[in-house]
Motif scaffolding. Structure first.
Motif, PDB file in Angstrom:
ATOM      1  N   ASP A   1       0.862  -1.184   0.000  1.00  0.00           N
ATOM      2  CA  ASP A   1       0.000   0.000   0.000  1.00  0.00           C
ATOM      3  C   ASP A   1       0.897   1.233   0.000  1.00  0.00           C
ATOM      4  O   ASP A   1       2.051   1.170   0.438  1.00  0.00           O
ATOM      5  N   LYS A   2       0.378   2.338  -0.467  1.00  0.00           N
ATOM      6  CA  LYS A   2       1.166   3.567  -0.443  1.00  0.00           C
ATOM      7  C   LYS A   2       0.796   4.390   0.793  1.00  0.00           C
ATOM      8  O   LYS A   2      -0.315   4.290   1.325  1.00  0.00           O
ATOM      9  N   LEU A   3       1.732   5.192   1.239  1.00  0.00           N
ATOM     10  CA  LEU A   3       1.521   6.110   2.355  1.00  0.00           C
ATOM     11  C   LEU A   3       2.108   7.450   1.918  1.00  0.00           C
ATOM     12  O   LEU A   3       3.327   7.585   1.779  1.00  0.00           O
ATOM     13  N   ASN A   4       1.242   8.408   1.663  1.00  0.00           N
ATOM     14  CA  ASN A   4       1.682   9.693   1.124  1.00  0.00           C
ATOM     15  C   ASN A   4       1.921  10.717   2.227  1.00  0.00           C
ATOM     16  O   ASN A   4       1.022  11.025   3.019  1.00  0.00           O
ATOM     17  N   LEU A   5       3.142  11.239   2.266  1.00  0.00           N
ATOM     18  CA  LEU A   5       3.500  12.326   3.178  1.00  0.00           C
ATOM     19  C   LEU A   5       3.544  13.613   2.367  1.00  0.00           C
ATOM     20  O   LEU A   5       4.277  13.710   1.376  1.00  0.00           O
ATOM     21  N   LEU A   6       2.776  14.614   2.781  1.00  0.00           N
ATOM     22  CA  LEU A   6       2.739  15.900   2.088  1.00  0.00           C
ATOM     23  C   LEU A   6       3.206  16.993   3.038  1.00  0.00           C
ATOM     24  O   LEU A   6       2.676  17.132   4.143  1.00  0.00           O
ATOM     25  N   LEU A   7       4.206  17.755   2.599  1.00  0.00           N
ATOM     26  CA  LEU A   7       4.749  18.855   3.392  1.00  0.00           C
ATOM     27  C   LEU A   7       4.319  20.166   2.752  1.00  0.00           C
ATOM     28  O   LEU A   7       4.623  20.412   1.574  1.00  0.00           O
ATOM     29  N   VAL A   8       3.617  20.995   3.508  1.00  0.00           N
ATOM     30  CA  VAL A   8       3.166  22.295   3.022  1.00  0.00           C
ATOM     31  C   VAL A   8       3.482  23.338   4.088  1.00  0.00           C
ATOM     32  O   VAL A   8       3.838  22.997   5.214  1.00  0.00           O
ATOM     33  N   HIS A   9       3.326  24.607   3.744  1.00  0.00           N
ATOM     34  CA  HIS A   9       3.542  25.635   4.766  1.00  0.00           C
ATOM     35  C   HIS A   9       2.246  25.961   5.502  1.00  0.00           C
ATOM     36  O   HIS A   9       2.149  25.776   6.716  1.00  0.00           O
ATOM     37  N   GLY A  10       1.257  26.452   4.782  1.00  0.00           N
ATOM     38  CA  GLY A  10      -0.037  26.765   5.388  1.00  0.00           C
ATOM     39  C   GLY A  10      -1.000  25.609   5.194  1.00  0.00           C
ATOM     40  O   GLY A  10      -1.395  24.923   6.128  1.00  0.00           O
ATOM     41  N   SER A  11      -1.388  25.388   3.934  1.00  0.00           N
ATOM     42  CA  SER A  11      -2.217  24.246   3.559  1.00  0.00           C
ATOM     43  C   SER A  11      -1.922  23.910   2.103  1.00  0.00           C
ATOM     44  O   SER A  11      -1.257  24.692   1.409  1.00  0.00           O
ATOM     45  N   PRO A  12      -2.417  22.770   1.596  1.00  0.00           N
ATOM     46  CA  PRO A  12      -2.184  22.450   0.175  1.00  0.00           C
ATOM     47  C   PRO A  12      -2.878  23.443  -0.749  1.00  0.00           C
ATOM     48  O   PRO A  12      -2.492  23.597  -1.896  1.00  0.00           O
ATOM     49  N   ARG A  13      -3.921  24.092  -0.247  1.00  0.00           N
ATOM     50  CA  ARG A  13      -4.717  25.000  -1.080  1.00  0.00           C
ATOM     51  C   ARG A  13      -4.102  26.386  -1.192  1.00  0.00           C
ATOM     52  O   ARG A  13      -4.195  27.036  -2.217  1.00  0.00           O
TER      53      ARG A  13
ATOM     54  N   GLU B   1      -2.921  29.810   4.309  1.00  0.00           N
ATOM     55  CA  GLU B   1      -4.134  29.362   5.004  1.00  0.00           C
ATOM     56  C   GLU B   1      -3.751  28.804   6.364  1.00  0.00           C
ATOM     57  O   GLU B   1      -2.812  28.016   6.491  1.00  0.00           O
ATOM     58  N   TYR B   2      -4.486  29.211   7.393  1.00  0.00           N
ATOM     59  CA  TYR B   2      -4.208  28.757   8.758  1.00  0.00           C
ATOM     60  C   TYR B   2      -5.021  27.506   9.069  1.00  0.00           C
ATOM     61  O   TYR B   2      -6.256  27.536   9.026  1.00  0.00           O
ATOM     62  N   LEU B   3      -4.340  26.427   9.390  1.00  0.00           N
ATOM     63  CA  LEU B   3      -5.006  25.202   9.821  1.00  0.00           C
ATOM     64  C   LEU B   3      -4.812  25.043  11.328  1.00  0.00           C
ATOM     65  O   LEU B   3      -3.854  24.446  11.791  1.00  0.00           O
ATOM     66  N   PHE B   4      -5.736  25.639  12.075  1.00  0.00           N
ATOM     67  CA  PHE B   4      -5.666  25.545  13.534  1.00  0.00           C
ATOM     68  C   PHE B   4      -6.219  24.202  14.003  1.00  0.00           C
ATOM     69  O   PHE B   4      -6.928  23.498  13.269  1.00  0.00           O
ATOM     70  N   GLU B   5      -5.917  23.875  15.244  1.00  0.00           N
ATOM     71  CA  GLU B   5      -6.302  22.565  15.788  1.00  0.00           C
ATOM     72  C   GLU B   5      -7.813  22.379  15.845  1.00  0.00           C
ATOM     73  O   GLU B   5      -8.311  21.263  15.771  1.00  0.00           O
ATOM     74  N   ASP B   6      -8.547  23.480  15.981  1.00  0.00           N
ATOM     75  CA  ASP B   6     -10.009  23.367  16.092  1.00  0.00           C
ATOM     76  C   ASP B   6     -10.710  23.398  14.732  1.00  0.00           C
ATOM     77  O   ASP B   6     -11.928  23.534  14.665  1.00  0.00           O
ATOM     78  N   ARG B   7      -9.964  23.277  13.647  1.00  0.00           N
ATOM     79  CA  ARG B   7     -10.573  23.182  12.314  1.00  0.00           C
ATOM     80  C   ARG B   7     -11.584  22.036  12.304  1.00  0.00           C
ATOM     81  O   ARG B   7     -11.308  20.946  12.794  1.00  0.00           O
TER      82      ARG B   7
ATOM     83  N   ALA C   1      -3.288  13.201   0.743  1.00  0.00           N
ATOM     84  CA  ALA C   1      -2.300  13.202   1.827  1.00  0.00           C
ATOM     85  C   ALA C   1      -2.759  12.283   2.952  1.00  0.00           C
ATOM     86  O   ALA C   1      -3.827  12.481   3.534  1.00  0.00           O
ATOM     87  N   ASP C   2      -1.943  11.279   3.243  1.00  0.00           N
ATOM     88  CA  ASP C   2      -2.203  10.424   4.400  1.00  0.00           C
ATOM     89  C   ASP C   2      -1.594  11.033   5.660  1.00  0.00           C
ATOM     90  O   ASP C   2      -2.155  10.919   6.749  1.00  0.00           O
ATOM     91  N   ILE C   3      -0.429  11.645   5.485  1.00  0.00           N
ATOM     92  CA  ILE C   3       0.214  12.410   6.558  1.00  0.00           C
ATOM     93  C   ILE C   3       0.479  13.798   5.993  1.00  0.00           C
ATOM     94  O   ILE C   3       1.170  13.939   4.984  1.00  0.00           O
ATOM     95  N   MET C   4      -0.093  14.805   6.611  1.00  0.00           N
ATOM     96  CA  MET C   4       0.115  16.179   6.146  1.00  0.00           C
ATOM     97  C   MET C   4       0.775  16.980   7.264  1.00  0.00           C
ATOM     98  O   MET C   4       0.243  17.080   8.370  1.00  0.00           O
TER      99      MET C   4
END
Length: 258
Positions: free
Chosen positions: A123-135, A139-145, A159-162
């Motif tokens: 199986d594949k496991l995709n790790l995606l590294l971004v600064h704010g968000s992929p979009r 963009e702020y991705l706070f914990e309460d999103r 993204a399986d792991i972002m």
């Protein structure tokens, strides 16, 4: 297993970056990535850029890097008050003045994101590294999103792991985009900030991500995330702000971790 060091949001804080390198040099890891925002808010943007370059660390652009790389007076920051906006204008103006041409060119050519695909357990496991968000870089991705929103962002980006920064507030959320019988666990990880933490802890922070040979989207706990904090010479960084034309509010935020 592979151990990956992830760090972000240095914001021209050379004392913090030097302490971070000293900290990780005493640890075992297999790879390292920087998630951007090398510059802004302090006096050492060129030195920070050149330390990252000297170590040949794969790095993506943060919103501040994007603005300074193009010599524009907008960092894409979401300032809430008139005072914050005024202080921010001083910071980006100051940074644009002192960043040298070769360093600016480096910022301008940084990639928007880095994707790493693992092939594990058929199986594949995709790790995606971004600064704010992929979009969007800012963009702020706070914990309460809202969970639905976070899952949609990760599914759309495959993204399986972002991993991301930008908010300077570390957290790890595990979300299931599958069902109870056929789960698909996804990990949203904010890696915090090396040089400008905002979670009430004034120490620098980074993440060690461990992926094992049995890591899988089907199992919740096979991806490990360690949040590491380290001490650095905060007074040196704060005093540098106060001795420059940067707003003193940035010195206080370093002392308080806010």
């Amino acid at each position: 297993m592979t151990r990956i060091v992830l760090f972000s949001d240095i914001h021209a804080n050379l004392p913090a970056l030097e302490a971070f390198f000293k900290e990780i040099d005493s640890r075992h890891y297999d790879s390292i990535y920087c998630l951007g925002d090398l510059v802004g808010y302090n006096i050492w943007p060129n030195e920070v850029i050149n330390e990252i370059k000297a170590r040949k660390i794969p790095t993506i652009a943060g919103n501040y890097d994007f603005g300074i790389g193009r010599a524009i007076d907008d960092c894409g920051c979401a300032y809430k008050t008139d005072e914050e906006k005024a202080n921010g204008a001083v910071s980006i103006s100051f940074t644009n003045e002192i960043v040298k041409s070769e360093e600016r060119e480096y910022l301008r050519t940084l990639p928007a994101h880095i994707r790493v695909e693992f092939q594990l357990n058929n199986d594949k496991l995709n790790l995606l590294l971004v600064h704010g968000s992929p979009r969007k870089i800012n963009e702020y991705l706070f914990e309460d999103r809202e969970e639905k929103s976070m899952l949609r962002i990760m599914q759309d980006a495959d993204a399986d792991i972002m991993c991301f920064g930008h908010t300077h507030k570390p957290y790890h959320r595990v979300l299931n985009s599958g069902t109870e019988d056929a789960p698909h666990y996804r990990h949203a990880i904010n890696i915090g900030s090396v040089g400008k933490p905002k979670d009430g802890d004034n120490r620098g922070g980074y993440v060690i991500l461990t992926i094992n040979d049995n890591s899988s989207i089907l199992t919740k706990d096979t991806v490990q995330v360690e949040f590491v904090r380290f001490n650095y010479d905060i007074e040196k960084a704060a005093k540098a702000v106060e001795d420059s034309r940067l707003p003193n509010a940035y010195a206080e935020s370093l002392r308080k971790g806010v």
